[in-house]
Design an enzyme around this catalytic site. Structure first.
Site: not given
Length: 230
Positions: A100-102, A104, A183
């Site tokens: 997961l993105d930082i 998210t 992303h």
């Protein structure tokens, strides 16, 4: 299993160091300090080394409620990782199954089982990922059809696989994907002229994020949850 063998296999420490730790009263089993390195550890025993729980040797499967500001990696020089959040004496190959993105939040699965991790992340295994999305602009009626048809992303050769978008409100939706491109959710909305301002993963396959877990908390998966990843 003997206590010294259990600790050595679980932590990677040499048996000689493990024995010194046991003799120094740094090891607890079910709340009791144990100084006998031959003590038998049972399957449901809780073992602590210097106050940190030691997982039994063998495959491990956990879920974590990822907070913002953490990265899905085993090590990072700038940011805390999801592994850092585990209050465990983790073994070297424990890793997040997917990323997961930082910024998210939500469900991250963590394991040391490479084959199981591959089944979670590989699109050919069709393991759905469910996200709750908040956008800057209104989500219009044509979004579900465009997600279902696949969306052309910038600098990508192929459109995304069909995805399901359920509109929850003017600026929120539930999105179900089988892929995990870089992303991806943010880029899909960007391709439609919208910006994602909040992203939370709620489910992977049949494994839903435990509502009892606060951000940063984790628990072990049940046998049923582990087996659900075919």
């Amino acid at each position: 299993m003997r206590l010294d063998k259990y600790l050595s296999q679980a932590t990677g420490l040499p048996r000689s160091i493990v024995k010194r730790q046991i003799k120094s009263r740094n090891v607890e089993v079910n709340g009791q300090f144990i100084q006998d390195h031959g003590h038998k550890v049972l399957a449901d025993d809780q073992v602590l080394l210097e106050g940190r729980e030691i997982l039994a040797p063998g495959p491990k499967y956990l879920m974590l409620n990822k907070p913002q500001g953490t990265v899905c990696a085993t090590e990072d020089s700038e940011h805390p990782t999801v592994i850092d959040l585990l209050e465990l004496e983790t073994i070297r190959d424990l890793h997040p199954a997917g990323r997961l993105d930082i910024d998210t939040t939500g469900l991250v699965l963590i394991t040391n089982d490479g084959q199981w991790s591959h089944r979670v992340t590989s699109p050919k295994h069709r393991c759905d990922k469910v996200y709750l999305v908040t956008t800057a602009e209104p989500i219009t009626e044509n979004y579900p059809e465009q997600f279902a048809n696949g969306i052309e992303l910038h600098n990508e050769d192929k459109p995304t696989l069909p995805a399901v978008l359920e509109i929850l409100s003017e600026t929120s939706a539930r999105v179900t994907l089988q892929e995990g491109r870089y992303h991806q959710v943010k880029r899909m909305f960007a391709a439609l002229g919208n910006k994602v301002i909040g992203l939370h993963r709620d489910q992977v396959g049949e494994i839903a994020l435990d509502e009892a877990l606060a951000p940063g908390e984790f628990r072990f998966l049940t046998e049923q949850e582990v087996a659900s990843v075919k």
